[in-house]
Design a protein around this motif. Structure first.
Motif, short mmCIF file in Angstrom:
data_model
loop_
_atom_site.label_atom_id
_atom_site.label_comp_id
_atom_site.label_asym_id
_atom_site.label_seq_id
_atom_site.Cartn_x
_atom_site.Cartn_y
_atom_site.Cartn_z
N GLY A 196 0.81 -1.23 0.00
CA GLY A 196 0.00 0.00 0.00
C GLY A 196 0.83 1.27 0.00
N LEU A 197 2.14 1.15 0.07
CA LEU A 197 2.98 2.35 0.14
C LEU A 197 3.20 2.94 -1.27
N ILE A 198 2.13 3.42 -1.84
CA ILE A 198 2.20 3.98 -3.19
C ILE A 198 1.58 5.38 -3.16
N CYS A 199 2.35 6.37 -3.58
CA CYS A 199 1.82 7.74 -3.65
C CYS A 199 1.26 7.95 -5.05
N LYS A 200 -0.07 8.03 -5.12
CA LYS A 200 -0.70 8.12 -6.45
C LYS A 200 -0.32 9.43 -7.16
N ASN A 201 -0.02 10.45 -6.39
CA ASN A 201 0.38 11.74 -6.99
C ASN A 201 1.75 11.62 -7.66
N MET A 202 2.67 10.99 -6.97
CA MET A 202 4.01 10.83 -7.52
C MET A 202 4.00 9.92 -8.74
N LYS A 203 3.01 9.04 -8.77
CA LYS A 203 2.92 8.06 -9.86
C LYS A 203 2.26 8.64 -11.12
N LEU A 204 1.67 9.84 -11.01
CA LEU A 204 0.94 10.39 -12.17
C LEU A 204 1.84 10.70 -13.35
N THR A 205 3.04 11.21 -13.09
CA THR A 205 3.89 11.69 -14.18
C THR A 205 4.48 10.54 -14.99
N THR A 206 4.28 10.63 -16.31
CA THR A 206 4.85 9.62 -17.21
C THR A 206 5.90 10.30 -18.10
N LEU A 207 6.64 9.47 -18.79
CA LEU A 207 7.65 9.97 -19.72
C LEU A 207 6.99 10.83 -20.82
N VAL A 208 5.80 10.41 -21.25
CA VAL A 208 5.09 11.17 -22.30
C VAL A 208 4.67 12.54 -21.76
N ASP A 209 4.30 12.60 -20.47
CA ASP A 209 3.98 13.91 -19.88
C ASP A 209 5.19 14.83 -19.96
N VAL A 210 6.35 14.29 -19.67
CA VAL A 210 7.57 15.12 -19.70
C VAL A 210 7.79 15.60 -21.14
N LEU A 211 7.63 14.71 -22.09
CA LEU A 211 7.83 15.09 -23.50
C LEU A 211 6.81 16.16 -23.90
N ASN A 212 5.55 15.96 -23.53
CA ASN A 212 4.51 16.94 -23.88
C ASN A 212 4.78 18.29 -23.23
N CYS A 213 5.27 18.26 -22.01
CA CYS A 213 5.59 19.50 -21.30
C CYS A 213 6.70 20.24 -22.07
N ILE A 214 7.68 19.51 -22.51
CA ILE A 214 8.78 20.13 -23.27
C ILE A 214 8.26 20.72 -24.57
N LYS A 215 7.32 20.00 -25.19
CA LYS A 215 6.79 20.46 -26.50
C LYS A 215 5.80 21.61 -26.34
N GLY A 216 5.41 21.90 -25.11
CA GLY A 216 4.46 23.00 -24.87
C GLY A 216 3.02 22.57 -24.97
N CYS A 217 2.75 21.26 -24.97
CA CYS A 217 1.35 20.81 -25.04
C CYS A 217 0.99 19.96 -23.82
N GLY A 218 1.62 20.26 -22.71
CA GLY A 218 1.31 19.52 -21.47
C GLY A 218 1.99 20.21 -20.32
N GLY A 219 1.82 19.66 -19.13
CA GLY A 219 2.41 20.26 -17.93
C GLY A 219 1.71 21.56 -17.59
#
Ligand code: 13P
Ligand code: SF4
Length: 305
Positions: A256-279
């Motif tokens: 049960g030691l899982i932080c759902k907030n910390m688990k939200l970010t994926t590699l694709v989120d990081v890529l989208n954030c860099i591209k300006g279409c996420g984050g």
């Protein structure tokens, strides 16, 4: 596929002058593309020194806000806009203002897991790795410790000479682990050392071989002669340690030691954030930046032997 996304992130972050900071609870594939990884204290110190124009935080909102407070001239992004922290949202400025009225001569020590707005009315911040040292160094003997009563109780045990008042807040992930689960894990792995985060309940930290921050736990396990460890913090730490120390065995204290907030970010989120279409770009009022900065600067000033 993962490698292709990582390569694109690495290429674009160089092209766009981006620094990626990732908390140790992030997924392995995110830590691999980060410029810097660590616990909340290490990330805060790093945030003030980054020279890139843009910073992406892979972690939770209070961490991205801390980066913005320390580097207001930079463009700071939270890789996943929904990644909050239940503990940070537990207490607000209004509630703590009322409590302060009852304890006017107390120094308010705020865990860094708080909003920037709340930090503006606190005296000093702490992280799990720096809390004991800072509380020892605070000039006042009377301390109001917010919002984590479990971290606060652990600090109070290490610094008995101070009068520490606690409020009843905490991390729903770490505080959910009962002693029965610790005993069960100990029975399953009798030769393992138990390493836990101070956000766990006092009766759990009392049973541990080592209590410390996420980085503290990782360092202890890497440097120890022991071969088996039960990891009492977010389960990603057991996974990272298993990669780094293949000759040792790491067991999670609880599934049960899982932080759902910390688990939200994926590699694709990081890529989208860099591209300006996420984050999400973090924007804070100048007054909030000024007030919260004092609290974080005090943390760095008071963190010494
Ligand atoms: P650390 O200070 O150990 O990085 O912890 C942050 C956190 O949110 C733990 O739950
Ligand atoms: Fe917040 Fe707990 Fe998640 Fe840490 S583990 S980010 S304190 S909810």
């Amino acid at each position: 596929m993962i490698k292709d996304i990582q390569d694109e992130i690495l290429r674009l972050k160089k092209e766009k002058d981006i620094c990626i900071l990732a908390h140790s609870y992030q997924a392995h594939e995110i830590l691999e593309i980060a410029d810097f990884t660590g616990d909340s204290y290490a990330l805060s110190v790093k945030a003030a020194k980054v020279t890139n124009k843009n910073i992406i935080m892979c972690g939770v909102r209070f961490m991205a806000e801390t980066v913005k407070v320390l580097s207001p001239e930079k463009n700071v992004y939270l890789a996943h806009p929904e990644a909050g922290c239940e503990m940070a949202d537990m207490m607000d400025k209004q509630l703590i203002s009322q409590v302060k009225e009852k304890y006017p001569d107390y120094t308010v020590v705020a865990y860094i897991n708080t909003t920037s707005e709340l930090k503006t009315i606190c005296d000093v911040c702490v992280t799990s790795s720096s809390a004991v040292q800072i509380v020892k160094n605070v000039e006042n003997d009377k301390i109001l410790f917010i919002p984590d009563c479990n971290l606060g109780a652990w600090v109070a045990k290490q610094v008995p000479e101070k009068n520490i008042k606690l409020l009843s807040g905490g991390c729903p992930v770490h505080a959910s682990i009962p002693v029965s689960e610790v005993k069960h894990a100990r029975n399953l792995h009798p030769n393992a050392k138990l390493l836990v985060h101070p956000e766990c309940l006092p009766e759990v930290t009392a049973l541990a071989d080592y209590v410390g921050s996420t980085s503290g736990i990782m360092e202890y396990a890497k440097n120890s002669d022991s071969k088996e460890f039960i990891i009492g913090t977010e389960n990603s730490i057991a996974e990272h340690l298993q990669y780094e120390c293949p000759d040792k065995q790491f067991y999670v204290l609880s599934s049960g030691l899982i932080c759902k907030n910390m688990k939200l970010t994926t590699l694709v989120d990081v890529l989208n954030c860099i591209k300006g279409c996420g984050g999400e770009e973090i924007s804070l009022d100048a007054e909030i930046i000024k007030g919260a900065k004092h609290c974080i600067d005090e943390m760095i000033r008071l963190n010494h032997e």
